[in-house]
Design a protein around this motif. Structure first.
Motif, PDB file in Angstrom:
ATOM      1  N   LEU A  15     -59.900 -25.500  -2.492  1.00 59.59           N
ATOM      2  CA  LEU A  15     -59.568 -24.092  -2.732  1.00 59.59           C
ATOM      3  C   LEU A  15     -58.095 -23.820  -2.970  1.00 59.59           C
ATOM      4  CD1 LEU A  15     -61.855 -22.455   0.001  1.00 59.59           C
ATOM      5  CD2 LEU A  15     -62.404 -22.909  -2.392  1.00 59.59           C
ATOM      6  N   ALA A  16     -57.206 -24.708  -2.515  1.00 64.18           N
ATOM      7  CA  ALA A  16     -55.771 -24.412  -2.578  1.00 64.18           C
ATOM      8  C   ALA A  16     -55.262 -24.292  -4.010  1.00 64.18           C
ATOM      9  CB  ALA A  16     -54.975 -25.482  -1.828  1.00 64.18           C
ATOM     10  N   GLU A  17     -55.743 -25.139  -4.908  1.00 60.39           N
ATOM     11  CA  GLU A  17     -55.244 -25.102  -6.288  1.00 60.39           C
ATOM     12  C   GLU A  17     -55.485 -23.737  -6.918  1.00 60.39           C
ATOM     13  OE1 GLU A  17     -55.975 -27.255 -10.629  1.00 60.39           O
ATOM     14  OE2 GLU A  17     -56.849 -28.138  -8.813  1.00 60.39           O
ATOM     15  N   ASP A  18     -56.659 -23.168  -6.727  1.00 62.39           N
ATOM     16  CA  ASP A  18     -56.973 -21.871  -7.323  1.00 62.39           C
ATOM     17  C   ASP A  18     -56.155 -20.745  -6.696  1.00 62.39           C
ATOM     18  OD1 ASP A  18     -58.790 -23.001  -9.056  1.00 62.39           O
ATOM     19  OD2 ASP A  18     -60.517 -22.605  -7.774  1.00 62.39           O
ATOM     20  N   LEU A  19     -55.756 -20.901  -5.438  1.00 59.53           N
ATOM     21  CA  LEU A  19     -54.939 -19.870  -4.814  1.00 59.53           C
ATOM     22  C   LEU A  19     -53.517 -19.879  -5.367  1.00 59.53           C
ATOM     23  CD1 LEU A  19     -56.159 -20.139  -1.109  1.00 59.53           C
ATOM     24  CD2 LEU A  19     -56.783 -18.416  -2.816  1.00 59.53           C
ATOM     25  N   GLY A  20     -53.019 -21.057  -5.737  1.00 60.05           N
ATOM     26  CA  GLY A  20     -51.779 -21.156  -6.495  1.00 60.05           C
ATOM     27  C   GLY A  20     -50.511 -20.837  -5.744  1.00 60.05           C
ATOM     28  N   VAL A  21     -50.518 -20.932  -4.419  1.00 52.87           N
ATOM     29  CA  VAL A  21     -49.307 -20.647  -3.641  1.00 52.87           C
ATOM     30  C   VAL A  21     -48.894 -21.894  -2.873  1.00 52.87           C
ATOM     31  CG1 VAL A  21     -49.798 -18.180  -3.422  1.00 52.87           C
ATOM     32  CG2 VAL A  21     -50.687 -19.773  -1.699  1.00 52.87           C
ATOM     33  N   PRO A  22     -47.635 -21.965  -2.425  1.00 53.18           N
ATOM     34  CA  PRO A  22     -47.181 -23.146  -1.688  1.00 53.18           C
ATOM     35  C   PRO A  22     -47.878 -23.275  -0.334  1.00 53.18           C
ATOM     36  CG  PRO A  22     -45.316 -21.859  -2.500  1.00 53.18           C
ATOM     37  CD  PRO A  22     -46.532 -21.021  -2.682  1.00 53.18           C
ATOM     38  N   LEU A  23     -48.029 -24.549   0.102  1.00 55.87           N
ATOM     39  CA  LEU A  23     -48.512 -24.864   1.435  1.00 55.87           C
ATOM     40  C   LEU A  23     -47.317 -25.273   2.297  1.00 55.87           C
ATOM     41  CD1 LEU A  23     -51.519 -27.205   0.462  1.00 55.87           C
ATOM     42  CD2 LEU A  23     -51.410 -24.708   0.389  1.00 55.87           C
ATOM     43  N   TYR A  24     -47.313 -24.859   3.550  1.00 52.91           N
ATOM     44  CA  TYR A  24     -46.227 -25.188   4.469  1.00 52.91           C
ATOM     45  C   TYR A  24     -46.799 -25.923   5.672  1.00 52.91           C
ATOM     46  CZ  TYR A  24     -43.639 -21.667   1.777  1.00 52.91           C
ATOM     47  OH  TYR A  24     -43.037 -20.949   0.773  1.00 52.91           O
ATOM     48  N   ALA A  25     -46.280 -27.133   5.941  1.00 52.14           N
ATOM     49  CA  ALA A  25     -46.800 -27.933   7.051  1.00 52.14           C
ATOM     50  C   ALA A  25     -45.728 -28.900   7.518  1.00 52.14           C
ATOM     51  CB  ALA A  25     -48.043 -28.703   6.615  1.00 52.14           C
ATOM     52  N   THR A  26     -45.817 -29.303   8.777  1.00 51.99           N
ATOM     53  CA  THR A  26     -44.907 -30.320   9.308  1.00 51.99           C
ATOM     54  C   THR A  26     -45.360 -31.703   8.820  1.00 51.99           C
ATOM     55  OG1 THR A  26     -46.192 -30.268  11.363  1.00 51.99           O
ATOM     56  CG2 THR A  26     -44.165 -28.964  11.298  1.00 51.99           C
ATOM     57  N   PRO A  27     -44.538 -32.753   8.976  1.00 52.75           N
ATOM     58  CA  PRO A  27     -44.759 -34.027   8.263  1.00 52.75           C
ATOM     59  C   PRO A  27     -46.128 -34.670   8.455  1.00 52.75           C
ATOM     60  CG  PRO A  27     -42.536 -33.969   9.116  1.00 52.75           C
ATOM     61  CD  PRO A  27     -43.217 -32.750   9.660  1.00 52.75           C
ATOM     62  N   PHE A  28     -46.624 -34.760   9.697  1.00 54.04           N
ATOM     63  CA  PHE A  28     -47.915 -35.417   9.907  1.00 54.04           C
ATOM     64  C   PHE A  28     -49.034 -34.636   9.230  1.00 54.04           C
ATOM     65  CE2 PHE A  28     -51.883 -35.869  12.268  1.00 54.04           C
ATOM     66  CZ  PHE A  28     -52.074 -37.231  12.170  1.00 54.04           C
ATOM     67  N   THR A  29     -49.070 -33.334   9.437  1.00 54.91           N
ATOM     68  CA  THR A  29     -50.093 -32.499   8.805  1.00 54.91           C
ATOM     69  C   THR A  29     -49.983 -32.575   7.293  1.00 54.91           C
ATOM     70  OG1 THR A  29     -50.009 -31.013  10.717  1.00 54.91           O
ATOM     71  CG2 THR A  29     -51.078 -30.177   8.731  1.00 54.91           C
ATOM     72  N   ALA A  30     -48.747 -32.552   6.791  1.00 51.88           N
ATOM     73  CA  ALA A  30     -48.532 -32.655   5.342  1.00 51.88           C
ATOM     74  C   ALA A  30     -49.056 -33.982   4.807  1.00 51.88           C
ATOM     75  CB  ALA A  30     -47.051 -32.499   5.016  1.00 51.88           C
ATOM     76  N   LEU A  86     -50.480 -12.784  -2.463  1.00 53.57           N
ATOM     77  CA  LEU A  86     -50.488 -13.889  -1.504  1.00 53.57           C
ATOM     78  C   LEU A  86     -49.219 -14.703  -1.681  1.00 53.57           C
ATOM     79  CD1 LEU A  86     -52.119 -15.461   0.671  1.00 53.57           C
ATOM     80  CD2 LEU A  86     -53.062 -16.836  -1.201  1.00 53.57           C
ATOM     81  N   VAL A  87     -48.460 -14.916  -0.583  1.00 54.52           N
ATOM     82  CA  VAL A  87     -47.152 -15.572  -0.713  1.00 54.52           C
ATOM     83  C   VAL A  87     -47.148 -17.022  -0.233  1.00 54.52           C
ATOM     84  CG1 VAL A  87     -45.836 -13.429  -0.627  1.00 54.52           C
ATOM     85  CG2 VAL A  87     -46.421 -14.594   1.521  1.00 54.52           C
ATOM     86  N   GLY A  88     -48.145 -17.441   0.520  1.00 60.06           N
ATOM     87  CA  GLY A  88     -48.145 -18.824   0.984  1.00 60.06           C
ATOM     88  C   GLY A  88     -49.248 -19.079   1.993  1.00 60.06           C
ATOM     89  N   ILE A  89     -49.474 -20.371   2.278  1.00 61.91           N
ATOM     90  CA  ILE A  89     -50.448 -20.805   3.287  1.00 61.91           C
ATOM     91  C   ILE A  89     -49.719 -21.684   4.290  1.00 61.91           C
ATOM     92  CG2 ILE A  89     -52.631 -21.978   3.720  1.00 61.91           C
ATOM     93  CD1 ILE A  89     -53.312 -21.559   0.759  1.00 61.91           C
ATOM     94  N   VAL A  90     -49.740 -21.284   5.543  1.00 59.96           N
ATOM     95  CA  VAL A  90     -49.092 -22.038   6.611  1.00 59.96           C
ATOM     96  C   VAL A  90     -50.175 -22.766   7.407  1.00 59.96           C
ATOM     97  CG1 VAL A  90     -47.632 -21.897   8.649  1.00 59.96           C
ATOM     98  CG2 VAL A  90     -47.248 -20.333   6.737  1.00 59.96           C
ATOM     99  N   LEU A  91     -49.972 -24.045   7.654  1.00 60.81           N
ATOM    100  CA  LEU A  91     -50.957 -24.869   8.369  1.00 60.81           C
ATOM    101  C   LEU A  91     -50.444 -25.199   9.759  1.00 60.81           C
ATOM    102  CD1 LEU A  91     -53.185 -25.038   6.341  1.00 60.81           C
ATOM    103  CD2 LEU A  91     -51.090 -25.612   5.109  1.00 60.81           C
ATOM    104  N   THR A  92     -51.208 -24.840  10.777  1.00 58.02           N
ATOM    105  CA  THR A  92     -50.760 -25.067  12.157  1.00 58.02           C
ATOM    106  C   THR A  92     -50.863 -26.526  12.571  1.00 58.02           C
ATOM    107  OG1 THR A  92     -52.967 -24.529  13.026  1.00 58.02           O
ATOM    108  CG2 THR A  92     -51.365 -22.721  12.873  1.00 58.02           C
ATOM    109  N   HIS A  93     -51.922 -27.229  12.104  1.00 60.00           N
ATOM    110  CA  HIS A  93     -52.100 -28.644  12.456  1.00 60.00           C
ATOM    111  C   HIS A  93     -53.173 -29.233  11.557  1.00 60.00           C
ATOM    112  CE1 HIS A  93     -55.243 -26.673  14.814  1.00 60.00           C
ATOM    113  NE2 HIS A  93     -55.853 -27.844  14.953  1.00 60.00           N
TER     114      HIS A  93
END
Length: 550
Positions: free
Chosen positions: A85-100, A66-73
């Protein structure tokens, strides 16, 4: 299952065959990319549970790939599972500023923000931003929805190119963000799109969803007409609706009161990222109650019947905000299928107080954030995909979406459901395997299987009740004293004392006779007491037996 270098795979772990809990996986060149990680909300089938999470066992067995998680909104059904769940997956999250910003707040509340990598993608002037994530090139394409920064994704691999819409609509006059750019989408189509993975929620709607600007007029008319207090309930994440209500409050000469933690969070993050900067100053609930009735506009969560949300507490009288005869509640949202009973209960309570209620069926006070058939047809013309994969819908939505796309000239479509592993490319899309899928529940601070022993026991308790039996026996195995019986949730009311006496007698009788192993004697008592309960009530309650050896 390892995706080959020349192929592109797709697998939904949530959100296909249901509305909510969106989790999508793309596989290519030995790696997997996750798009969204959301929750859904529990119903009566899960006693004591509010939030349902996806079971990620399939990808957890492949974490090295698994290389990453991309968030649409930033809607809950797309990001709500990240804090758990994200911590256990251990990969970076990618999101634009508001979603982030929303994600960061959730992670901070859960106490693991410092252990999750969150990478903020800054949109360029054209509204497009991108990242290379393993073998996946990902471009964020801003569309319109009911929340700031909704993004489609262009996912590019050596095997082919996908346009993943996320949640979207076409709004020529959005109150937040920019209108969808036909030129940009046409350019994406010109470059070639192999697969369109697309929102199916409103495929049965013959008309376009409509513009948020039109809702402003409808709300302003209803609120100007109201004589007493007005409470508007809407989705907390609908920042566009908050903007609209801020404008309507000014136009109608009412002070604005915003109540609900989730609404406060959305306002804070929106203003921190450059949205809702002209939102009017708000008053707290105590101040709102001191104002003349016709001078206050309240915005509250709970329009889907959530029992802990502000509207439910207003209805039952446990909130600072009070509504009386002649006050008005406007439901500025659409009923989500499955919530009808919960919403109806709150509406009946409000009706008993003489509160006037207005829904989208009576006035133009809501527009959807998802595309109707004209919008879907327009997207096909811009993107011109070779294949459609319907997502974000129940099976009836996705099947209809597939039929509609074919009728509009899309060459082919494949309908999948959660757990189906689909080879999108090369060649004709086909199912090649199955990933185990399921549901988890958040029970207090503990994550459990949705159909595990804890929830199954709770269902049985809710249906049949419970009986506790305590007995003491001597060293010779004989009963000491009378068995003690306690009853919870078993349908014996006026006859409870007689029932307990009968059950205690059955327990005593079961302990007579030859000595047996303790576990066998405990089971004898359990069965004897349950037989009494069944004879009295027709129910089969859970019977717990404690035997104490003196």
């Amino acid at each position: 299952m390892t995706p080959k270098t020349n192929e592109l795979l797709f697998c939904a772990l949530g959100g296909s065959g249901e509305i909510g809990m969106n989790v999508n996986l793309y596989g290519h060149a030995g790696k997997w990319l996750m798009v969204d990680l959301g929750v859904t909300f529990a119903d009566a089938a899960y006693p004591g549970i509010d939030i349902v999470l996806p079971d990620l066992s399939f990808i957890e067995d492949r974490l090295n790939d698994l290389v990453g998680i991309v968030l649409t909104h930033g809607h809950e059904d797309h990001i709500g599972a990240l804090p758990y769940l994200a911590e256990d997956l251990g990969v970076p999250l990618y999101a634009t500023p508001f979603t982030a910003g929303l994600i960061r707040g959730k992670l901070e509340e859960e106490g693991n923000a410092h252990r999750v990598k969150l990478r903020v993608i800054q949109p360029g002037k054209s509204g497009v931003a991108g990242a290379q994530i393993g073998p996946f090139g990902v471009s964020f394409i801003e569309l319109s929805h009911s929340i700031p920064e909704p993004n489609a994704l262009v996912i590019e691999t050596k095997a082919g190119r996908v346009f993943h819409t996320g949640d979207w609509k076409l709004d020529p006059t959005p109150v937040i963000g920019k209108p969808t750019s036909p030129e940009r989408l046409t350019q994406i189509g010109d470059a070639g799109v192999d697969v369109l993975v697309c929102d199916s929620t409103n495929v049965f709607n013959a008309e376009a969803s409509g513009s948020e600007a039109s809702v402003r007029r409808g709300l302003a008319e209803q609120i100007a007409r109201a004589k007493g207090r007005v409470l508007v309930t809407t989705f907390a994440s609908n920042a566009a609706r908050l903007h609209t209500l801020g404008q309507v409050a000014r136009e109608t000469g009412r002070k604005l009161c915003v109540t609900g933690r989730s609404l406060d969070r959305i306002l804070k993050v929106a203003q921190a990222t450059g949205y809702l900067t002209d939102f009017p100053e708000t008053v707290d609930p105590d101040t709102a109650m001191r104002l003349p009735k016709n001078k206050v506009l309240i915005v509250a969560t709970g329009g889907q019947g959530e029992p802990r949300a502000a509207l439910a507490r207003v209805a039952d009288g446990s909130h600072t905000i009070k509504l009386d005869m002649g006050d008005t509640v406007i439901f500025s949202s659409k009923q989500i299928p499955g919530n009808e009973v919960a919403i109806g209960k709150i509406q009946n309570t409000l009706a008993s107080k003489g509160v006037v209620m207005i829904t989208e069926r009576q006035a133009h006070v809501h527009v959807s954030g998802h595309p109707g058939r004209p919008e879907l047809a327009q997207m096909y013309k811009w993107i011109r995909p070779q294949t459609l994969v319907p997502v974000h819908g129940e099976m009836r939505h996705m099947m209809e979406h597939a039929r509609f796309a074919l009728s509009e000239g899309v060459p082919q479509s494949i309908v999948q459901s959660d757990g189906d592993v689909i080879r999108l490319l090369p060649g004709k899309p086909e199912k090649i395997g199955n990933a185990g899928v399921g549901r988890l529940v958040l029970d207090g601070d503990v994550i459990l299987p949705a159909d595990g022993s804890t929830i199954n026991e709770r269902r049985k308790l809710a249906i049949n009740g419970q009986i506790s039996v305590a007995v003491a026996i001597g060293k010779d195995g004989r009963l000491l004293g009378r068995p003690q019986v306690r009853v919870q949730g078993v349908p014996v009311e006026e006859d409870r004392a007689a029932f307990i006496e009968d059950a205690a007698g059955a327990a005593a009788e079961a302990l007579k006779g030859q000595r047996r192993e303790l576990d066998r004697r405990r089971e004898d008592v359990r069965l004897a007491v349950r037989r009494i309960a069944t004879r009295w009530t027709g129910k089969k309650p859970i019977v717990d037996v404690l035997i104490v050896e003196a």
